[in-house]
Write a protein that holds these residues in place. Structure first.
Motif, PDB file in Angstrom:
ATOM      1  N   SER A   1       0.837  -1.186   0.000  1.00  0.00           N
ATOM      2  CA  SER A   1       0.000   0.000   0.000  1.00  0.00           C
ATOM      3  C   SER A   1       0.878   1.243   0.000  1.00  0.00           C
ATOM      4  CB  SER A   1      -0.899   0.009   1.243  1.00  0.00           C
ATOM      5  OG  SER A   1      -1.767  -1.097   1.218  1.00  0.00           O
ATOM      6  N   PRO A   2       0.481   2.280  -0.746  1.00  0.00           N
ATOM      7  CA  PRO A   2       1.308   3.470  -0.849  1.00  0.00           C
ATOM      8  C   PRO A   2       1.411   4.212   0.472  1.00  0.00           C
ATOM      9  CG  PRO A   2      -0.855   3.857  -1.815  1.00  0.00           C
ATOM     10  CD  PRO A   2      -0.773   2.394  -1.492  1.00  0.00           C
ATOM     11  N   GLY A   3       2.606   4.693   0.788  1.00  0.00           N
ATOM     12  CA  GLY A   3       2.788   5.507   1.971  1.00  0.00           C
ATOM     13  C   GLY A   3       2.368   6.933   1.689  1.00  0.00           C
ATOM     14  N   ALA A   4       2.405   7.758   2.748  1.00  0.00           N
ATOM     15  CA  ALA A   4       1.962   9.143   2.607  1.00  0.00           C
ATOM     16  C   ALA A   4       2.840   9.904   1.619  1.00  0.00           C
ATOM     17  CB  ALA A   4       1.972   9.821   3.975  1.00  0.00           C
ATOM     18  N   ARG A   5       4.151   9.673   1.672  1.00  0.00           N
ATOM     19  CA  ARG A   5       5.045  10.402   0.765  1.00  0.00           C
ATOM     20  C   ARG A   5       4.762  10.045  -0.687  1.00  0.00           C
ATOM     21  NH1 ARG A   5      11.325  10.368   2.154  1.00  0.00           N
ATOM     22  NH2 ARG A   5      10.383  11.347   4.003  1.00  0.00           N
ATOM     23  N   ALA A   6       4.594   8.764  -0.966  1.00  0.00           N
ATOM     24  CA  ALA A   6       4.303   8.341  -2.335  1.00  0.00           C
ATOM     25  C   ALA A   6       2.946   8.867  -2.788  1.00  0.00           C
ATOM     26  CB  ALA A   6       4.340   6.821  -2.437  1.00  0.00           C
ATOM     27  N   ALA A   7       1.974   8.880  -1.879  1.00  0.00           N
ATOM     28  CA  ALA A   7       0.646   9.378  -2.228  1.00  0.00           C
ATOM     29  C   ALA A   7       0.689  10.876  -2.511  1.00  0.00           C
ATOM     30  CB  ALA A   7      -0.329   9.084  -1.092  1.00  0.00           C
ATOM     31  N   PHE A   8       1.452  11.624  -1.707  1.00  0.00           N
ATOM     32  CA  PHE A   8       1.593  13.060  -1.954  1.00  0.00           C
ATOM     33  C   PHE A   8       2.218  13.295  -3.325  1.00  0.00           C
ATOM     34  CE2 PHE A   8       4.115  16.926  -2.022  1.00  0.00           C
ATOM     35  CZ  PHE A   8       3.220  17.873  -1.549  1.00  0.00           C
ATOM     36  N   ARG A   9       3.259  12.544  -3.634  1.00  0.00           N
ATOM     37  CA  ARG A   9       3.935  12.705  -4.929  1.00  0.00           C
ATOM     38  C   ARG A   9       2.987  12.375  -6.082  1.00  0.00           C
ATOM     39  NH1 ARG A   9       7.943   9.890  -3.768  1.00  0.00           N
ATOM     40  NH2 ARG A   9       7.297   7.893  -4.656  1.00  0.00           N
ATOM     41  N   ARG A  10       2.186  11.337  -5.913  1.00  0.00           N
ATOM     42  CA  ARG A  10       1.238  10.989  -6.975  1.00  0.00           C
ATOM     43  C   ARG A  10       0.236  12.112  -7.204  1.00  0.00           C
ATOM     44  NH1 ARG A  10      -2.075   5.395  -7.287  1.00  0.00           N
ATOM     45  NH2 ARG A  10      -0.074   4.761  -8.163  1.00  0.00           N
ATOM     46  N   GLY A  11      -0.311  12.663  -6.120  1.00  0.00           N
ATOM     47  CA  GLY A  11      -1.266  13.755  -6.266  1.00  0.00           C
ATOM     48  C   GLY A  11      -0.645  14.978  -6.912  1.00  0.00           C
ATOM     49  N   LEU A  12       0.578  15.319  -6.479  1.00  0.00           N
ATOM     50  CA  LEU A  12       1.252  16.501  -7.023  1.00  0.00           C
ATOM     51  C   LEU A  12       1.533  16.350  -8.509  1.00  0.00           C
ATOM     52  CD1 LEU A  12       2.739  19.211  -6.635  1.00  0.00           C
ATOM     53  CD2 LEU A  12       4.780  17.884  -6.008  1.00  0.00           C
ATOM     54  N   VAL A  13       2.161  15.239  -8.882  1.00  0.00           N
ATOM     55  CA  VAL A  13       2.541  15.057 -10.286  1.00  0.00           C
ATOM     56  C   VAL A  13       1.316  14.873 -11.162  1.00  0.00           C
ATOM     57  CG1 VAL A  13       3.908  13.675 -11.890  1.00  0.00           C
ATOM     58  CG2 VAL A  13       4.758  14.094  -9.595  1.00  0.00           C
ATOM     59  N   THR A  14       0.291  14.197 -10.652  1.00  0.00           N
ATOM     60  CA  THR A  14      -0.927  14.017 -11.439  1.00  0.00           C
ATOM     61  C   THR A  14      -1.548  15.366 -11.779  1.00  0.00           C
ATOM     62  OG1 THR A  14      -1.385  11.849 -10.469  1.00  0.00           O
ATOM     63  CG2 THR A  14      -3.233  12.998 -11.477  1.00  0.00           C
ATOM     64  N   HIS A  15      -1.592  16.285 -10.804  1.00  0.00           N
ATOM     65  CA  HIS A  15      -2.175  17.598 -11.093  1.00  0.00           C
ATOM     66  C   HIS A  15      -1.265  18.427 -11.993  1.00  0.00           C
ATOM     67  CE1 HIS A  15      -5.127  20.754 -10.362  1.00  0.00           C
ATOM     68  NE2 HIS A  15      -4.109  21.590 -10.378  1.00  0.00           N
ATOM     69  N   LEU A  16       0.033  18.385 -11.731  1.00  0.00           N
ATOM     70  CA  LEU A  16       0.960  19.155 -12.568  1.00  0.00           C
ATOM     71  C   LEU A  16       1.071  18.582 -13.975  1.00  0.00           C
ATOM     72  CD1 LEU A  16       3.901  19.915 -10.092  1.00  0.00           C
ATOM     73  CD2 LEU A  16       2.028  21.420 -10.795  1.00  0.00           C
ATOM     74  N   ALA A  17       0.587  17.338 -14.155  1.00  0.00           N
ATOM     75  CA  ALA A  17       0.665  16.716 -15.470  1.00  0.00           C
ATOM     76  C   ALA A  17      -0.222  17.397 -16.501  1.00  0.00           C
ATOM     77  CB  ALA A  17       0.273  15.235 -15.381  1.00  0.00           C
ATOM     78  N   ASN A  18      -1.096  18.274 -16.040  1.00  0.00           N
ATOM     79  CA  ASN A  18      -1.995  18.964 -16.965  1.00  0.00           C
ATOM     80  C   ASN A  18      -1.717  20.463 -16.945  1.00  0.00           C
ATOM     81  OD1 ASN A  18      -4.018  19.767 -18.649  1.00  0.00           O
ATOM     82  ND2 ASN A  18      -5.694  19.313 -17.258  1.00  0.00           N
ATOM     83  N   PRO A  19      -0.825  20.947 -17.816  1.00  0.00           N
ATOM     84  CA  PRO A  19      -0.504  22.383 -17.828  1.00  0.00           C
ATOM     85  C   PRO A  19      -1.653  23.252 -18.310  1.00  0.00           C
ATOM     86  CG  PRO A  19       0.498  21.306 -19.704  1.00  0.00           C
ATOM     87  CD  PRO A  19      -0.089  20.214 -18.857  1.00  0.00           C
ATOM     88  N   LYS A  20      -2.716  22.620 -18.821  1.00  0.00           N
ATOM     89  CA  LYS A  20      -3.884  23.412 -19.209  1.00  0.00           C
ATOM     90  C   LYS A  20      -4.465  24.140 -18.007  1.00  0.00           C
ATOM     91  CE  LYS A  20      -5.192  20.465 -23.125  1.00  0.00           C
ATOM     92  NZ  LYS A  20      -6.227  19.587 -23.705  1.00  0.00           N
ATOM     93  N   ALA A  21      -4.165  23.641 -16.805  1.00  0.00           N
ATOM     94  CA  ALA A  21      -4.643  24.308 -15.600  1.00  0.00           C
ATOM     95  C   ALA A  21      -4.047  25.705 -15.485  1.00  0.00           C
ATOM     96  CB  ALA A  21      -4.290  23.493 -14.362  1.00  0.00           C
ATOM     97  N   ALA A  22      -2.776  25.848 -15.889  1.00  0.00           N
ATOM     98  CA  ALA A  22      -2.145  27.173 -15.837  1.00  0.00           C
ATOM     99  C   ALA A  22      -2.840  28.134 -16.793  1.00  0.00           C
ATOM    100  CB  ALA A  22      -0.662  27.066 -16.181  1.00  0.00           C
ATOM    101  N   VAL A  23      -3.152  27.645 -17.986  1.00  0.00           N
ATOM    102  CA  VAL A  23      -3.859  28.470 -18.962  1.00  0.00           C
ATOM    103  C   VAL A  23      -5.264  28.789 -18.468  1.00  0.00           C
ATOM    104  CG1 VAL A  23      -4.669  28.585 -21.352  1.00  0.00           C
ATOM    105  CG2 VAL A  23      -2.492  27.468 -20.824  1.00  0.00           C
ATOM    106  N   PHE A  24      -5.905  27.790 -17.863  1.00  0.00           N
ATOM    107  CA  PHE A  24      -7.252  27.978 -17.316  1.00  0.00           C
ATOM    108  C   PHE A  24      -7.254  29.067 -16.251  1.00  0.00           C
ATOM    109  CE2 PHE A  24     -10.255  26.916 -13.898  1.00  0.00           C
ATOM    110  CZ  PHE A  24     -11.457  26.922 -14.583  1.00  0.00           C
ATOM    111  N   PHE A  25      -6.322  28.945 -15.296  1.00  0.00           N
ATOM    112  CA  PHE A  25      -6.249  29.943 -14.237  1.00  0.00           C
ATOM    113  C   PHE A  25      -5.876  31.314 -14.795  1.00  0.00           C
ATOM    114  CE2 PHE A  25      -5.383  26.324 -11.171  1.00  0.00           C
ATOM    115  CZ  PHE A  25      -6.611  26.426 -10.554  1.00  0.00           C
ATOM    116  N   GLY A  26      -4.957  31.332 -15.761  1.00  0.00           N
ATOM    117  CA  GLY A  26      -4.555  32.607 -16.340  1.00  0.00           C
ATOM    118  C   GLY A  26      -5.724  33.330 -16.969  1.00  0.00           C
ATOM    119  N   SER A  27      -6.528  32.600 -17.738  1.00  0.00           N
ATOM    120  CA  SER A  27      -7.693  33.202 -18.383  1.00  0.00           C
ATOM    121  C   SER A  27      -8.742  33.616 -17.356  1.00  0.00           C
ATOM    122  CB  SER A  27      -8.304  32.215 -19.385  1.00  0.00           C
ATOM    123  OG  SER A  27      -7.347  31.812 -20.334  1.00  0.00           O
TER     124      SER A  27
END
Length: 215
Positions: free
Chosen positions: A115-141
């Protein structure tokens, strides 16, 4: 204050609608919570929220404009994100494929992987969200429309803080909901199939993201 209030009236409903639409972040948080328990789910939520803070503050700093003018940078982030989603999805599919026979036979619970530990889970959440740079464009607009040129300097960071708080509240609620005993028990009975399905969805989302960027 009136400017911030007007901005919130625009940003909060739009971001709320984006949050409740299921996507890679939802899958990452739910799966981390189901596999690693409430602590892992909350850690994954923290990773997603940190990613949202990065994109929101980056948009305020002009990251969306940078992506617009330097198409290669945007494409590089997109392709990296797509590759991460595909690799993560394929690893989950492989884990489901090699599931221990004892687990599928209904014996004592046996995990295909630790089972994933807290550190691995944090990394998964962070990279999964950063994997979509459209969010930066979305927020910018969104921020460009919500915040007029004469807005106070603190209004942008305050708006970003509200976005991050909403993100944490939503995914935190998901992490808590899926770890309730009835849900956890149902997941334990169908863990192999759900792991494979989640892997297929993540790999498919990554492949779609890469395909859209390559066209």
């Amino acid at each position: 204050m009136a400017t911030l209030g007007s901005a919130l009236l625009l940003v909060v409903p739009v971001w709320a609608a984006a949050l409740v639409t299921p996507g890679p972040d939802t899958l990452a948080v739910a799966h981390s919570a189901l596999r690693g328990g409430r602590r892992a789910g909350i850690a994954c939520m923290a990773g997603v929220s940190t990613g949202a803070a990065v994109w929101a503050l980056g948009a305020l700093a002009g990251l969306a404009l940078l992506f617009e003018r330097a198409a290669w940078a945007y494409r590089a982030v997109v392709l990296f994100g797509a590759a991460y989603l595909v690799v993560t999805g394929l690893r989950m599919l492989w884990s489901a494929w090699r599931w221990p026979a004892a687990a599928t036979a209904g014996a004592a619970p046996v995990r295909g992987r630790a089972s994933p530990g807290a550190r691995a889970a944090f990394r998964r959440g962070l990279v999964t969200h950063l994997a979509n740079p459209k969010a930066a464009v979305f927020f910018g607009s969104l921020f460009a429309v919500a915040l007029p040129p004469g807005a106070a300097g603190w209004a942008g960071p305050a708006l970003a803080g509200v976005v991050v708080a909403m993100t944490a509240a939503w995914y935190g609620a998901i992490a808590l909901a899926v770890t309730r005993r009835p849900v956890a028990a149902a997941y334990a009975r169908a863990e192999r199939g759900l792991t494979g399905a989640t892997g297929a969805l993540l790999a498919g989302l990554g492949a779609r993201l890469a395909w859209q960027e390559a066209r």
